[in-house]
Design an enzyme around this catalytic site. Structure first.
Site, mmCIF file in Angstrom:
data_model
loop_
_atom_site.group_PDB
_atom_site.id
_atom_site.type_symbol
_atom_site.label_atom_id
_atom_site.label_comp_id
_atom_site.label_asym_id
_atom_site.label_seq_id
_atom_site.Cartn_x
_atom_site.Cartn_y
_atom_site.Cartn_z
ATOM 1 N N ASP A 54 0.893 -1.163 0.000
ATOM 2 C CA ASP A 54 0.000 0.000 0.000
ATOM 3 C C ASP A 54 0.930 1.212 0.000
ATOM 4 O O ASP A 54 1.758 1.353 0.904
ATOM 5 C CB ASP A 54 -0.876 -0.030 1.269
ATOM 6 C CG ASP A 54 -1.845 1.139 1.322
ATOM 7 O OD1 ASP A 54 -1.575 2.191 0.713
ATOM 8 O OD2 ASP A 54 -2.877 1.004 2.010
ATOM 9 N N ASN A 81 2.806 2.896 -10.622
ATOM 10 C CA ASN A 81 1.569 2.938 -11.399
ATOM 11 C C ASN A 81 0.349 3.247 -10.527
ATOM 12 O O ASN A 81 -0.608 3.863 -11.005
ATOM 13 C CB ASN A 81 1.398 1.571 -12.092
ATOM 14 C CG ASN A 81 -0.019 1.329 -12.550
ATOM 15 O OD1 ASN A 81 -0.482 1.939 -13.514
ATOM 16 N ND2 ASN A 81 -0.738 0.449 -11.855
ATOM 17 N N SER A 132 2.028 8.938 -15.176
ATOM 18 C CA SER A 132 1.350 10.229 -15.022
ATOM 19 C C SER A 132 0.032 10.156 -15.775
ATOM 20 O O SER A 132 -0.733 9.187 -15.663
ATOM 21 C CB SER A 132 2.277 11.330 -15.550
ATOM 22 O OG SER A 132 1.667 12.586 -15.531
ATOM 23 N N TYR A 146 -6.907 16.097 -9.401
ATOM 24 C CA TYR A 146 -6.151 15.036 -10.098
ATOM 25 C C TYR A 146 -5.023 15.687 -10.929
ATOM 26 O O TYR A 146 -3.880 15.232 -10.882
ATOM 27 C CB TYR A 146 -7.111 14.247 -10.987
ATOM 28 C CG TYR A 146 -6.461 13.113 -11.762
ATOM 29 C CD1 TYR A 146 -5.789 12.092 -11.108
ATOM 30 C CD2 TYR A 146 -6.547 13.064 -13.154
ATOM 31 C CE1 TYR A 146 -5.205 11.046 -11.822
ATOM 32 C CE2 TYR A 146 -5.978 12.017 -13.864
ATOM 33 C CZ TYR A 146 -5.307 11.008 -13.199
ATOM 34 O OH TYR A 146 -4.733 9.978 -13.905
ATOM 35 N N LYS A 150 -0.949 15.128 -10.656
ATOM 36 C CA LYS A 150 -0.109 14.621 -11.752
ATOM 37 C C LYS A 150 0.897 15.690 -12.219
ATOM 38 O O LYS A 150 1.999 15.353 -12.647
ATOM 39 C CB LYS A 150 -0.978 14.128 -12.915
ATOM 40 C CG LYS A 150 -1.805 12.869 -12.588
ATOM 41 C CD LYS A 150 -0.961 11.633 -12.281
ATOM 42 C CE LYS A 150 -1.800 10.370 -12.145
ATOM 43 N NZ LYS A 150 -1.012 9.167 -11.831
#
Ligand code: NAP
Length: 278
Positions: A54, A81, A132, A146, A150
């Site tokens: 995790d 990822n 990304s 979000y 990124k």
């Protein structure tokens, strides 16, 4: 000697598909995930170690790396990822939700990277791929958090690549666009559903959702396409920093990177800004 990659977020989507892809190219894979009961299928593949990781739990990161080295001898590449999209209007999103987005998409990547670097420095070799998004290159309304995560990941990766290049360690960024077969949309939809509703935004939300709907139709790339780009980025032997992984986002990436700031912002405002609604 068979090479080994550690991938985060292998319970579904790109992580799961990339595991199979690397195995077919002759790699060992440490396929990590939060809940190893999601990894039964992958555990049946030769050369795959399914283990718990995790990205918000440093002890699980350390034990996954240790278990991987014990099983395969060394790790040659890391694919960060694991991640998700917190969608919704900024003002309607709680500070706790925003913190969680950064805990996974940014601080989680930093924690896994920090944990593996001593091993890569000892080996004087290693490739780090950070997954990304188009949302790390251009922004869209209603996914500001979000995008922020990124963009942070992109800045971190670029700067880190300078720090590590003299140590034989390469950092790369893979930028996928929309791939609808993963569980990404499911989680993003669930996150957006938890945000409070603020009536003042409703006309904007309705018109933006209609634009997003037209963009959805252009999403033709598959998980396999993205897995191939991740694998190619790991193995191409170059120090190329960024890889745009799907065709759907190429026009917007090009617009962001190749047109002037003023022209680009004007174009986006004509689609989403106040002038678009009038
Ligand atoms: P997905 O199927 O939802 O996979 C996301 C993976 O991340 C799952 O394995 C999930 O595990 C894992 N994850 C979430 N929080 C985690 C945590 N705290 N620790 C460890 N793992 C965690 O979605 P995907 O499309 O394959 O997404 C993979 C990456 O691609 C993400 O970084 C995403 O931002 C990026 N991306 C996706 C798209 C797209 O359209 N699909 C586009 C651009 C970029 P659980 O099953 O335990 O939740």
């Amino acid at each position: 000697m068979t090479k080994t990659v550690l991938i985060t977020g292998c319970s579904s989507g790109f992580g799961k598909t990339a595991t199979g892809y690397f195995v077919r190219q002759g790699w060992n894979v440490i396929a990590t995930m939060r809940n190893i009961s999601d990894g039964k299928e992958l555990a049946e593949l030769d050369n795959v170690l399914v283990t718990r990781l995790d990205v918000e739990d440093p002890a699980s990161i350390a034990s996954a790396i240790e278990a991987g080295i014990e099983r395969f001898g060394r790790i040659d590449a890391l694919v960060n990822n694991a991640g998700y999209g917190l969608f919704g209007i900024f003002e309607a999103t709680s500070p706790e939700k925003i913190k969680e987005q950064f805990d996974v998409n940014v601080f989680g990547v930093m924690s896994v990277t920090r944990a593996i670097l001593p091993h890569f420095r000892t080996n004087k070799a290693g490739v780090i791929i950070n997954v990304s998004s188009g949302a790390g290159v251009f922004t869209l309304p209603m996914i500001s958090l979000y995008c922020a995560s990124k963009f942070a990941l992109e800045g971190f990766s670029e700067a880190l690549s300078y720090e590590l290049s003299g140590l034989g360690i390469t950092v790369k960024v893979v930028e996928p666009g929309g791939v609808i077969s993963t569980k990404f949309g499911q989680r993003s939809g669930a996150e957006a559903g938890q945000a409070q509703s603020i009536p003042d935004y409703e006309p904007f939300v309705t018109s933006s959702l209609a634009i997003f709907e037209t963009m959805r139709g252009q999403r033709l790339a598959t998980e396999e396409d993205v897995a191939k780009v991740i694998h190619d980025a790991v193995t191409d032997g170059t120090d190329q920093l960024r890889y745009v992984a799907t065709d759907d986002i190429k026009p917007l990436v090009r617009a962001r990177r190749e047109t002037s700031e003023a022209e680009y912002i004007q174009f986006m405002r004509s689609k989403f800004g106040a002038s678009a609604a009038s």
